[in-house]
Motif scaffolding. Structure first.
Motif, PDB file in Angstrom:
ATOM      1  N   GLN A  55       0.910  -1.246  -0.021  1.00 48.04           N
ATOM      2  CA  GLN A  55      -0.071   0.035  -0.076  1.00 48.04           C
ATOM      3  C   GLN A  55       0.902   1.367   0.114  1.00 48.04           C
ATOM      4  O   GLN A  55       1.916   1.346   0.519  1.00 48.04           O
ATOM      5  N   ALA A  56       0.405   2.412  -0.770  1.00 46.26           N
ATOM      6  CA  ALA A  56       0.932   3.566  -1.001  1.00 46.26           C
ATOM      7  C   ALA A  56       1.312   4.071   0.709  1.00 46.26           C
ATOM      8  O   ALA A  56       0.370   3.833   1.495  1.00 46.26           O
ATOM      9  N   PRO A  57       2.270   5.038   0.708  1.00 43.79           N
ATOM     10  CA  PRO A  57       2.514   5.587   2.137  1.00 43.79           C
ATOM     11  C   PRO A  57       1.076   6.427   2.573  1.00 43.79           C
ATOM     12  O   PRO A  57       0.794   6.555   4.048  1.00 43.79           O
ATOM     13  N   SER A  58       0.538   7.105   1.597  1.00 46.95           N
ATOM     14  CA  SER A  58      -0.879   7.824   1.990  1.00 46.95           C
ATOM     15  C   SER A  58      -1.839   6.912   2.687  1.00 46.95           C
ATOM     16  O   SER A  58      -2.699   7.168   3.513  1.00 46.95           O
ATOM     17  N   VAL A  59      -1.896   5.723   2.234  1.00 42.41           N
ATOM     18  CA  VAL A  59      -2.879   4.982   2.533  1.00 42.41           C
ATOM     19  C   VAL A  59      -2.488   4.226   3.910  1.00 42.41           C
ATOM     20  O   VAL A  59      -3.375   4.067   4.844  1.00 42.41           O
ATOM     21  N   LYS A  60      -1.102   3.895   4.110  1.00 42.55           N
ATOM     22  CA  LYS A  60      -0.772   3.341   5.358  1.00 42.55           C
ATOM     23  C   LYS A  60      -1.018   4.511   6.609  1.00 42.55           C
ATOM     24  O   LYS A  60      -1.546   4.217   7.454  1.00 42.55           O
ATOM     25  N   ARG A  61      -0.774   5.870   6.086  1.00 43.06           N
ATOM     26  CA  ARG A  61      -0.967   6.935   7.112  1.00 43.06           C
ATOM     27  C   ARG A  61      -2.530   6.888   7.376  1.00 43.06           C
ATOM     28  O   ARG A  61      -2.776   6.831   8.549  1.00 43.06           O
ATOM     29  N   LEU A  62      -3.473   6.735   6.236  1.00 40.84           N
ATOM     30  CA  LEU A  62      -4.851   6.712   6.607  1.00 40.84           C
ATOM     31  C   LEU A  62      -5.149   5.711   7.632  1.00 40.84           C
ATOM     32  O   LEU A  62      -5.786   6.066   8.736  1.00 40.84           O
ATOM     33  N   LYS A  63      -4.771   4.453   7.439  1.00 38.37           N
ATOM     34  CA  LYS A  63      -5.064   3.303   8.261  1.00 38.37           C
ATOM     35  C   LYS A  63      -4.387   3.623   9.564  1.00 38.37           C
ATOM     36  O   LYS A  63      -5.066   3.275  10.627  1.00 38.37           O
ATOM     37  N   ALA A  64      -3.168   3.974   9.800  1.00 34.63           N
ATOM     38  CA  ALA A  64      -2.794   4.207  10.936  1.00 34.63           C
ATOM     39  C   ALA A  64      -3.619   5.080  11.870  1.00 34.63           C
ATOM     40  O   ALA A  64      -3.823   5.225  12.934  1.00 34.63           O
ATOM     41  N   GLU A  65      -4.213   6.542  11.050  1.00 34.08           N
ATOM     42  CA  GLU A  65      -4.914   7.363  11.849  1.00 34.08           C
ATOM     43  C   GLU A  65      -6.122   6.875  12.362  1.00 34.08           C
ATOM     44  O   GLU A  65      -6.613   7.210  13.483  1.00 34.08           O
ATOM     45  N   ILE A  66      -6.688   6.067  11.235  1.00 35.14           N
ATOM     46  CA  ILE A  66      -8.122   5.522  11.735  1.00 35.14           C
ATOM     47  C   ILE A  66      -7.776   4.493  12.837  1.00 35.14           C
ATOM     48  O   ILE A  66      -8.639   4.415  14.041  1.00 35.14           O
ATOM     49  N   SER A  67      -7.036   3.594  12.828  1.00 34.39           N
ATOM     50  CA  SER A  67      -6.516   2.565  14.005  1.00 34.39           C
ATOM     51  C   SER A  67      -6.383   3.213  15.161  1.00 34.39           C
ATOM     52  O   SER A  67      -6.577   2.810  16.430  1.00 34.39           O
ATOM     53  N   ALA A  68      -5.659   4.506  15.091  1.00 34.27           N
ATOM     54  CA  ALA A  68      -5.448   5.298  16.705  1.00 34.27           C
ATOM     55  C   ALA A  68      -6.573   5.871  16.977  1.00 34.27           C
ATOM     56  O   ALA A  68      -6.608   6.472  18.212  1.00 34.27           O
TER      57      ALA A  68
END
Length: 182
Positions: A55-68
């Motif tokens: 996954q693209a860095p922007s997707v990983k960031r999105l998933k991390a922000e939702i997970s947090a």
């Protein structure tokens, strides 16, 4: 210190979005133990299942922000009687790969505004259907289909008293929903 971090997903990219303005007014009504983080969705590539393994860095960031987060508020526009494509794209990205959804179990609130008299009602219904599949407990009441007009805000962008009271009630119910489900 905040006990609850809430991700705010605005389903419109427009700089002067009515829904971004509503989101900004809404987060001011949150209780002191809640903090709100606007989640960027405009930088995501179009979803392609071939990219699930890398996954693209922007997707990983999105998933991390939702997970947090301990909850998610969706403030959605209505495009052609449904949710905007950019919002659906973000939802698809953060739900993949299959079995690794960042959305699962996050208590959701759905709200929106439009210049139309039904205030994003159809987009909200479509979004609720998607969130049910994603296993997001979604607050059902009160519903808030906000008709945006000149009287909604004062010259400084603050909500008029009647709307502020209604949206304070919505926020209070959402906060109780998060406390119950987070």
């Amino acid at each position: 210190m905040s006990q609850y971090q809430i991700a705010v997903v605005v389903g419109s990219l427009r700089k002067d979005s009515l829904n971004r303005k509503l989101a900004q007014a809404l987060v001011k009504l949150g209780p002191p133990e809640f903090s709100f983080k606007y989640v960027e969705i405009g930088d995501l590539p179009l979803y392609n299942q071939d990219d699930d393994g890398d996954q693209a860095p922007s997707v990983k960031r999105l998933k991390a922000e939702i997970s947090a987060s301990q909850g998610v508020v969706f403030v959605t526009a209505e495009y052609n009687r449904s949710i905007p494509g950019v919002l659906k794209n973000a939802i698809d990205h953060a739900s993949r790969p299959y079995g690794q959804s960042a959305w699962a179990g996050k208590p959701a609130g759905v709200i929106g505004t439009s210049i139309g008299s039904i205030g994003s009602a159809l987009a909200q219904q479509h979004l609720r259907n998607v969130l049910a599949y994603l296993n997001m407990p979604t607050m059902g009441q009160p519903e808030a289909f906000i008709h945006s007009n000149d009287a909604l805000y004062d010259a400084d962008g603050n909500l008029n008293e009647g709307s502020k009271g209604f949206l304070q009630g919505w926020m209070n119910q959402y906060a109780a929903w998060v406390r119950k489900h987070a």
